[in-house]
Write a protein that holds these residues in place. Structure first.
Motif, PDB file in Angstrom:
ATOM      1  N   ARG A  18      26.043  77.954  62.247  1.00  0.00           N
ATOM      2  CA  ARG A  18      26.556  77.501  63.544  1.00  0.00           C
ATOM      3  C   ARG A  18      27.807  78.273  63.941  1.00  0.00           C
ATOM      4  O   ARG A  18      28.002  78.604  65.117  1.00  0.00           O
ATOM      5  N   PHE A  19      28.643  78.538  62.940  1.00  0.00           N
ATOM      6  CA  PHE A  19      29.846  79.309  63.242  1.00  0.00           C
ATOM      7  C   PHE A  19      29.464  80.718  63.675  1.00  0.00           C
ATOM      8  O   PHE A  19      30.080  81.300  64.581  1.00  0.00           O
ATOM      9  N   GLY A  20      28.417  81.299  63.034  1.00  0.00           N
ATOM     10  CA  GLY A  20      27.955  82.624  63.426  1.00  0.00           C
ATOM     11  C   GLY A  20      27.477  82.648  64.868  1.00  0.00           C
ATOM     12  O   GLY A  20      27.774  83.583  65.614  1.00  0.00           O
ATOM     13  N   LYS A  21      26.752  81.621  65.277  1.00  0.00           N
ATOM     14  CA  LYS A  21      26.289  81.554  66.668  1.00  0.00           C
ATOM     15  C   LYS A  21      27.453  81.337  67.632  1.00  0.00           C
ATOM     16  O   LYS A  21      27.432  81.822  68.769  1.00  0.00           O
ATOM     17  N   SER A  35      25.616  87.242  58.453  1.00  0.00           N
ATOM     18  CA  SER A  35      25.646  88.017  57.207  1.00  0.00           C
ATOM     19  C   SER A  35      27.043  88.568  56.949  1.00  0.00           C
ATOM     20  O   SER A  35      27.481  88.670  55.793  1.00  0.00           O
ATOM     21  N   ILE A  36      27.763  88.906  58.008  1.00  0.00           N
ATOM     22  CA  ILE A  36      29.150  89.357  57.855  1.00  0.00           C
ATOM     23  C   ILE A  36      30.009  88.238  57.288  1.00  0.00           C
ATOM     24  O   ILE A  36      30.812  88.443  56.370  1.00  0.00           O
ATOM     25  N   LEU A  37      29.837  87.021  57.815  1.00  0.00           N
ATOM     26  CA  LEU A  37      30.617  85.882  57.323  1.00  0.00           C
ATOM     27  C   LEU A  37      30.245  85.538  55.885  1.00  0.00           C
ATOM     28  O   LEU A  37      31.115  85.243  55.066  1.00  0.00           O
ATOM     29  N   ALA A  38      28.947  85.579  55.576  1.00  0.00           N
ATOM     30  CA  ALA A  38      28.506  85.228  54.221  1.00  0.00           C
ATOM     31  C   ALA A  38      28.982  86.242  53.198  1.00  0.00           C
ATOM     32  O   ALA A  38      29.069  85.930  52.008  1.00  0.00           O
ATOM     33  N   PRO A  58      21.390  90.341  50.071  1.00  0.00           N
ATOM     34  CA  PRO A  58      20.672  89.072  49.942  1.00  0.00           C
ATOM     35  C   PRO A  58      20.798  88.193  51.180  1.00  0.00           C
ATOM     36  O   PRO A  58      19.837  87.515  51.564  1.00  0.00           O
ATOM     37  N   SER A  59      21.959  88.202  51.824  1.00  0.00           N
ATOM     38  CA  SER A  59      22.132  87.400  53.038  1.00  0.00           C
ATOM     39  C   SER A  59      21.217  87.887  54.146  1.00  0.00           C
ATOM     40  O   SER A  59      20.587  87.083  54.848  1.00  0.00           O
ATOM     41  N   LEU A  60      21.134  89.200  54.315  1.00  0.00           N
ATOM     42  CA  LEU A  60      20.217  89.739  55.320  1.00  0.00           C
ATOM     43  C   LEU A  60      18.777  89.388  54.985  1.00  0.00           C
ATOM     44  O   LEU A  60      17.958  89.122  55.881  1.00  0.00           O
ATOM     45  N   ALA A  94      23.278 100.669  63.583  1.00  0.00           N
ATOM     46  CA  ALA A  94      23.355 100.796  62.130  1.00  0.00           C
ATOM     47  C   ALA A  94      24.646 101.491  61.708  1.00  0.00           C
ATOM     48  O   ALA A  94      25.324 101.060  60.764  1.00  0.00           O
ATOM     49  N   VAL A  95      24.988 102.589  62.418  1.00  0.00           N
ATOM     50  CA  VAL A  95      26.234 103.288  62.096  1.00  0.00           C
ATOM     51  C   VAL A  95      27.430 102.384  62.361  1.00  0.00           C
ATOM     52  O   VAL A  95      28.381 102.327  61.571  1.00  0.00           O
ATOM     53  N   GLY A  96      27.386 101.643  63.474  1.00  0.00           N
ATOM     54  CA  GLY A  96      28.483 100.723  63.785  1.00  0.00           C
ATOM     55  C   GLY A  96      28.650  99.656  62.723  1.00  0.00           C
ATOM     56  O   GLY A  96      29.779  99.302  62.350  1.00  0.00           O
ATOM     57  N   LEU A  97      27.528  99.133  62.196  1.00  0.00           N
ATOM     58  CA  LEU A  97      27.606  98.113  61.156  1.00  0.00           C
ATOM     59  C   LEU A  97      28.132  98.710  59.849  1.00  0.00           C
ATOM     60  O   LEU A  97      28.928  98.072  59.148  1.00  0.00           O
ATOM     61  N   MET A  98      27.705  99.922  59.519  1.00  0.00           N
ATOM     62  CA  MET A  98      28.228 100.563  58.312  1.00  0.00           C
ATOM     63  C   MET A  98      29.731 100.812  58.434  1.00  0.00           C
ATOM     64  O   MET A  98      30.489 100.590  57.481  1.00  0.00           O
ATOM     65  N   VAL A  99      30.153 101.283  59.593  1.00  0.00           N
ATOM     66  CA  VAL A  99      31.585 101.522  59.803  1.00  0.00           C
ATOM     67  C   VAL A  99      32.350 100.213  59.731  1.00  0.00           C
ATOM     68  O   VAL A  99      33.456 100.153  59.177  1.00  0.00           O
TER      69      VAL A  99
END
Length: 739
Positions: A610-613, A631-634, A644-646, A684-689
């Motif tokens: 819920r916090f993620g949303k 997944s970032i929060l977890a 594993p979260s993803l 994908a690049v933005g998430l890796m960065v």
């Protein structure tokens, strides 16, 4: 006459004030309940710690001095007369401190540290091959007024250089016992132990001339006091003048004429440069060295150390050797640690299965014990092999003398941003894991430089980020652009942290910390074989600190994240609706597929989901939906939880790894509600960065809190790194609109 008689009798109290001031704040205890205190002091690289380890062996404990993060290493030395508490004081060159380590060392000697009392005996470790420089510190220790015993190290090196020392003459000049030792060979240790026992029974105070400078005002005060029948030594008089509470100041009521002389003398002392006595001390030390060291045979001008340094400190060849050696260390941390890490991981997985079966009837308790506690402990201990391997190499490099050369080489590269050569150790260490990198920032001599290094060390791409890079590069870069650009992207992700860190240090030093680059002065010790017991003790102590401090916090946070992702649970009606919906969409759906969808719905409805949303709108400009955000929060407790979260979020369950092709396909097939692909190469690049720059590791923040003795700096680190990661991710996503 009466007043003068009173003053003379009171002056006897002045003569004893130096001794009483050392003990007036010490708790009154009997020797039967508190062992005597022994402090091992000396210059860095004088063999002090090796000698301490020889005296105490494994009977050591490591902690922090009260209010600071400088390590306190203490142990028990068993003497014929009973046990003695032994403290390894941080190395120092002078009793006038210029760094946190030296301040702590000076406080221990003076009795101002958390022991609450001055040492009963100082064992001053003196490197006989650098006698003049080491005697400078000895001259300052002598003025403290405590008993001193000299342990003379490097005697074997002096002999190999064709020289010899006259021990009897040296002991007579210093006024204390002098015991030659070779710490790494345990030679002379028993003689030193016997001398310690003897000096604790019959202490000897050094006999050296006073180096205090007497100006006209102090001389006038001395003349006035001598006419009143008071005769103090120069050192005692200086100490009394600088102590407003001393009895000397109380006599102005009986002798008003002293008031003006006292004030003039104090003003004169305040204006004196502390370095006024430096020349005198070194002249005295040089004279002692010339009188006690004799040349027995001629030797070659270039020693073995000199010949090795012609290569290892060379501008070109030295840097090439350094890069090759650092690559070996860097690669070894990955290569050697991975099998042990796999064993630890499998061990905790097996433990989870073993413990989880009896708890199956109680799902909440099973999830708490297995997911919250066992996996929490396992996620922490899996880093232990990297910690031990890293500090093994650091201890070996330090023991051989090479670490000082490496710092010298790196000083040229790091100088422009405000750091000096010592910073390379924490930054290099952080490529394996930020925790040992932050811990090894203790090698920085200046507190501000150390803080600046700590603040940027987590920007180095640690091994925990590697699975994220491999997953996203394998899903979105390699299929479209080939292996070359995939390898380049992986290299760029590791280089990014260093590229960002250097200008940040430059900014921190000018705006936030306001530090300045200190001159880089470091003694280059001679090369030698490391003492393997010292290497083992270094690894053992560092590993124990890591397990005791960072480990407990990781466990607590793992339980907290588990609770946030576990509650509230779906009701039976909600679970039935989910099952019915899955079956309606796919009549052949298996139980495993239904369970995966239930896991996804459970996470989406949990507090974490819920916090993620809720914060999804904040990450929309970066191209992240609630699933990526969750997944970032977890992953906050540790980045290892990202994959594993993803897997759970994208309906694959938690038992996946970065090489699972199905997960890569699922990420590539994920859609926004309007049917657009969720992931593009830019996303994908933005998430890796984002993961490369974001402070997503609570154990790292906990380690920073311990090293800085405050939660202010971890909070700042989390905020600035998160903001930096967000800005870079948003910038990359918005830049993609131009293409």
């Amino acid at each position: 006459m009466y007043e003068a008689t009173v003053f003379v009798s009171e002056s006897a109290r002045l003569a004893n004030l130096k001794l009483s001031s050392l003990t007036e704040f010490a708790p009154v205890v009997t020797t039967s309940t508190r062992p005597k205190l022994l402090a091992v002091v000396g210059n860095p690289n004088s063999g002090k710690t090796t000698l301490f380890n020889s005296l105490t062996g494994s009977r050591q404990k490591v902690g922090n001095y009260a209010g600071v993060t400088v390590e306190k290493v203490s142990g028990t030395l068993t003497l014929p007369s009973g046990p003695v508490e032994c403290i390894d004081v941080p190395g120092m060159y002078s009793m006038v401190p210029v760094s946190e380590d030296e301040r702590v060392a000076a406080d221990v000697v003076k009795g101002d540290a958390d022991m609450g009392r001055p040492p009963d005996l100082l064992v001053c470790v003196i490197d006989v091959t650098n006698l003049e420089r080491n005697l400078y510190l000895f001259s300052q220790l002598a003025e403290v007024g405590l008993p001193v015993l000299v342990a003379l190290t490097m005697v074997d090196r002096l002999k190999s250089s064709g020289k010899a020392v006259d021990l009897i003459a040296l002991a007579n000049r210093l006024g204390v016992d002098v015991v030659p030792v070779v710490g790494h060979k345990d030679q002379g240790i028993q003689d030193l132990i016997s001398a310690i026992d003897s000096n604790l029974k019959s202490p000897k105070t050094p006999l050296i001339p006073s180096f205090r400078v007497e100006g006209p005002a102090v001389l006038a005060l001395r003349d006035r006091l001598s006419r009143l029948g008071v005769d103090e030594s120069t050192s005692e008089l200086h100490d009394l003048l600088q102590n407003p509470q001393s009895d000397l100041w109380q006599y102005t009521a009986n002798f008003p004429e002293l008031q003006e002389d006292l004030e003039l003398a104090v003003d004169e002392l305040a204006k004196q440069d502390p370095d006024d006595t430096v020349t005198q001390r070194y002249a005295w030390a040089a004279r002692i060295q010339s009188e006690t060291i004799r040349i027995e045979r001629p030797v070659r001008q270039l020693t073995t150390t000199d010949r090795i340094d012609l290569v290892l400190t060379h501008r070109v060849f030295g840097l090439a050797v350094f890069v090759a050696l650092m690559f070996l260390v860097f690669q070894s941390i990955y290569t050697f640690a991975q099998p042990v890490m796999d064993v630890i991981d499998r061990g905790f997985s097996g433990l989870a299965d073993l413990v989880g079966k009896p708890l199956s009837p109680i799902p909440v308790l099973k999830s708490l014990v297995v997911d919250g506690i066992i996996h929490g402990v396992g996620s922490m201990l899996v880093f232990l092999p990297q910690i031990l391997i890293l500090f093994f190499f650091i201890a070996v490099l330090e023991g051989t003398g090479y670490l000082a050369r490496a710092a010298f080489l790196m000083d040229r590269l790091l100088g422009w941003c405000g750091l000096n050569g010592r910073a390379f150790i924490p930054l290099l260490s952080s490529f394996a894991c930020a925790i040992p990198g932050i811990m090894s920032a203790r090698v920085m001599p200046d507190p501000k430089s150390r803080l600046a290094t700590i603040l940027v060390a987590p920007l180095m791409s640690c091994s925990a980020r590697l699975p994220i890079y491999l997953l996203l590069i394998g899903a979105f870069i390699q299929p479209r652009y080939g292996a070359f650009w995939a390898a380049f992207t992986l290299f760029a992700m590791h280089l990014l942290g260093l590229v960002v860190a250097i200008p940040l240090v430059w900014i921190f030093n000018r705006r936030l910390i306001r530090g300045k680059r200190l001159p880089f002065m470091l003694e280059l010790p001679p090369y030698q074989m490391p003492k393997w017991r010292d290497v083992w003790l270094s690894m053992y102590n560092r590993g124990r600190i890591f397990v005791k401090t960072a480990g407990t916090i990781i466990v607590v946070m793992s339980i907290a994240i588990w609770a946030l992702g576990y509650f509230p649970q779906l009701t039976p009606e909600q679970k039935a609706q989910v099952r019915q919906s899955v079956v309606m969409n796919d009549a052949k759906a298996s139980k495993a597929e239904i369970d995966r969808v239930l896991q996804e719905k459970q996470l989406a409805g949990s507090v974490l989901g819920r916090f993620g949303k809720t914060i999804e709108p904040v990450f929309i400009p970066a191209g992240f939906d609630w699933r990526i955000t969750t997944s970032i929060l977890a992953a906050f407790p540790a980045r290892e939880t990202v994959v594993p979260s993803l897997g759970i979020i994208f309906s694959l369950g938690g038992d996946v790894d970065s090489s699972t092709r199905t997960l890569q396909i699922s990420l590539a097939d994920a859609k926004w509600p309007d049917g657009r692909p969720l992931f593009t190469p830019w996303t994908a690049v933005g998430l890796m960065v984002f993961f490369a720059l974001c402070a997503q590791c609570f154990s790292t923040l906990a380690t920073v809190a311990r090293e800085t003795n405050s939660w202010k700096w971890p909070a700042f680190m989390f905020c600035y790194m998160t903001a930096l990661a967000y800005i870079f991710a948003v910038g990359i996503q918005q830049l993609s609109r131009l293409f």
